[in-house]
Motif scaffolding. Structure first.
Motif, PDB file in Angstrom:
ATOM      1  N   UNK A   1       0.825  -1.206   0.000  1.00 54.41           N
ATOM      2  CA  UNK A   1       0.000   0.000   0.000  1.00 54.41           C
ATOM      3  C   UNK A   1       0.861   1.259   0.000  1.00 54.41           C
ATOM      4  N   UNK A   2       0.509   2.200  -0.864  1.00 51.76           N
ATOM      5  CA  UNK A   2       1.167   3.503  -0.976  1.00 51.76           C
ATOM      6  C   UNK A   2       0.092   4.566  -0.838  1.00 51.76           C
ATOM      7  N   UNK A   3       0.290   5.561   0.042  1.00 46.68           N
ATOM      8  CA  UNK A   3      -0.746   6.551   0.334  1.00 46.68           C
ATOM      9  C   UNK A   3      -0.171   7.961   0.332  1.00 46.68           C
ATOM     10  N   UNK A   4      -1.026   8.938   0.008  1.00 48.82           N
ATOM     11  CA  UNK A   4      -0.626  10.330   0.162  1.00 48.82           C
ATOM     12  C   UNK A   4      -0.652  10.674   1.645  1.00 48.82           C
ATOM     13  N   UNK A   5       0.025  11.750   2.003  1.00 49.93           N
ATOM     14  CA  UNK A   5       0.117  12.124   3.419  1.00 49.93           C
ATOM     15  C   UNK A   5      -1.254  12.297   4.061  1.00 49.93           C
ATOM     16  N   UNK A   6      -2.231  12.828   3.286  1.00 50.76           N
ATOM     17  CA  UNK A   6      -3.578  13.022   3.825  1.00 50.76           C
ATOM     18  C   UNK A   6      -4.457  11.771   3.697  1.00 50.76           C
ATOM     19  N   UNK A   7      -3.885  10.675   3.153  1.00 48.34           N
ATOM     20  CA  UNK A   7      -4.578   9.396   2.994  1.00 48.34           C
ATOM     21  C   UNK A   7      -5.699   9.444   1.959  1.00 48.34           C
ATOM     22  N   UNK A   8      -5.777  10.528   1.178  1.00 49.15           N
ATOM     23  CA  UNK A   8      -6.837  10.670   0.188  1.00 49.15           C
ATOM     24  C   UNK A   8      -6.654   9.714  -0.995  1.00 49.15           C
ATOM     25  N   UNK A   9      -5.406   9.535  -1.444  1.00 52.41           N
ATOM     26  CA  UNK A   9      -5.121   8.640  -2.567  1.00 52.41           C
ATOM     27  C   UNK A   9      -4.359   7.442  -2.017  1.00 52.41           C
ATOM     28  N   UNK A  10      -4.846   6.248  -2.380  1.00 49.97           N
ATOM     29  CA  UNK A  10      -4.252   5.008  -1.873  1.00 49.97           C
ATOM     30  C   UNK A  10      -4.049   4.038  -3.029  1.00 49.97           C
ATOM     31  N   UNK A  11      -2.783   3.721  -3.321  1.00 47.35           N
ATOM     32  CA  UNK A  11      -2.441   2.742  -4.369  1.00 47.35           C
ATOM     33  C   UNK A  11      -2.083   1.435  -3.691  1.00 47.35           C
ATOM     34  N   UNK A  12      -2.792   0.396  -4.008  1.00 53.23           N
ATOM     35  CA  UNK A  12      -2.429  -0.926  -3.513  1.00 53.23           C
ATOM     36  C   UNK A  12      -1.815  -1.691  -4.681  1.00 53.23           C
ATOM     37  N   UNK A  13      -0.487  -1.872  -4.637  1.00 56.24           N
ATOM     38  CA  UNK A  13       0.220  -2.639  -5.662  1.00 56.24           C
ATOM     39  C   UNK A  13       0.173  -4.103  -5.249  1.00 56.24           C
ATOM     40  N   UNK A  14      -0.622  -4.861  -5.965  1.00 55.68           N
ATOM     41  CA  UNK A  14      -0.873  -6.257  -5.616  1.00 55.68           C
ATOM     42  C   UNK A  14       0.232  -7.162  -6.154  1.00 55.68           C
ATOM     43  N   UNK A  15       0.472  -8.298  -5.503  1.00 52.64           N
ATOM     44  CA  UNK A  15       1.550  -9.191  -5.929  1.00 52.64           C
ATOM     45  C   UNK A  15       1.330  -9.844  -7.287  1.00 52.64           C
ATOM     46  N   UNK A  16       0.136  -9.769  -7.844  1.00 56.54           N
ATOM     47  CA  UNK A  16      -0.141 -10.393  -9.141  1.00 56.54           C
ATOM     48  C   UNK A  16       0.025  -9.433 -10.321  1.00 56.54           C
ATOM     49  N   UNK A  17       0.627  -8.242 -10.087  1.00 53.27           N
ATOM     50  CA  UNK A  17       0.845  -7.290 -11.174  1.00 53.27           C
ATOM     51  C   UNK A  17      -0.322  -6.360 -11.416  1.00 53.27           C
ATOM     52  N   UNK A  18      -1.309  -6.396 -10.559  1.00 50.11           N
ATOM     53  CA  UNK A  18      -2.478  -5.510 -10.655  1.00 50.11           C
ATOM     54  C   UNK A  18      -2.385  -4.460  -9.558  1.00 50.11           C
ATOM     55  N   UNK A  19      -3.089  -3.348  -9.763  1.00 57.19           N
ATOM     56  CA  UNK A  19      -3.187  -2.338  -8.715  1.00 57.19           C
ATOM     57  C   UNK A  19      -4.642  -1.962  -8.528  1.00 57.19           C
ATOM     58  N   UNK A  20      -4.932  -1.446  -7.352  1.00 54.54           N
ATOM     59  CA  UNK A  20      -6.269  -0.969  -7.008  1.00 54.54           C
ATOM     60  C   UNK A  20      -6.072   0.373  -6.314  1.00 54.54           C
ATOM     61  N   UNK A  21      -6.593   1.434  -6.918  1.00 55.49           N
ATOM     62  CA  UNK A  21      -6.416   2.781  -6.374  1.00 55.49           C
ATOM     63  C   UNK A  21      -7.729   3.313  -5.828  1.00 55.49           C
TER      64      UNK A  21
END
Length: 112
Positions: free
Chosen positions: A41-61
């Motif tokens: 999981x990667x997030x902005x400081x305010x937690x508004x944007x959250x990128x989840x880089x999944x182990x299968x090569x997919x992401x969910x933002x």
């Protein structure tokens, strides 16, 4: 417009787990190989944007209260990440270090 390229999984990452540090292209692992070093999981400081880089090569933002606002696949080459959204939108970013991602004018931080 950049054309998506197929993700290659598997033994290459297991055989060369430090490839990302040396500028090589690496992909999330499958079949028991070690996960890509930027998976998680990667997030902005305010937690508004959250990128989840999944182990299968997919992401969910997620954006704000909108979960799964964008979904697609990603590929990392060295410290560079390319995203291909399922709707056809493309984006990219740069991992500044193991805990900081610059993407689309935003700074995201690794969340444990």
């Amino acid at each position: 417009m950049r054309k998506p390229i197929a993700l290659a999984f598997g033994a290459a990452l297991a055989a060369h787990p430090g490839a990302a540090e040396h500028g090589g292209s690496t992909h999330p692992a499958q079949d028991g190989a070690a996960p890509h070093p930027y998976v998680g999981m990667w997030v902005t400081e305010d937690n508004r944007v959250r990128h989840n880089l999944l182990p299968n090569g997919r992401y969910d933002e997620a954006r704000g209260t909108r979960e799964s606002a964008y979904q697609g696949r990603y590929e990392v080459t060295g410290n560079h990440i390319d995203y291909w959204d399922d709707t056809g939108f493309t984006a990219d970013g740069t991992f500044v270090d193991d805990n900081t991602l610059h993407h689309g004018g935003m700074i995201l931080y690794r969340r444990d």
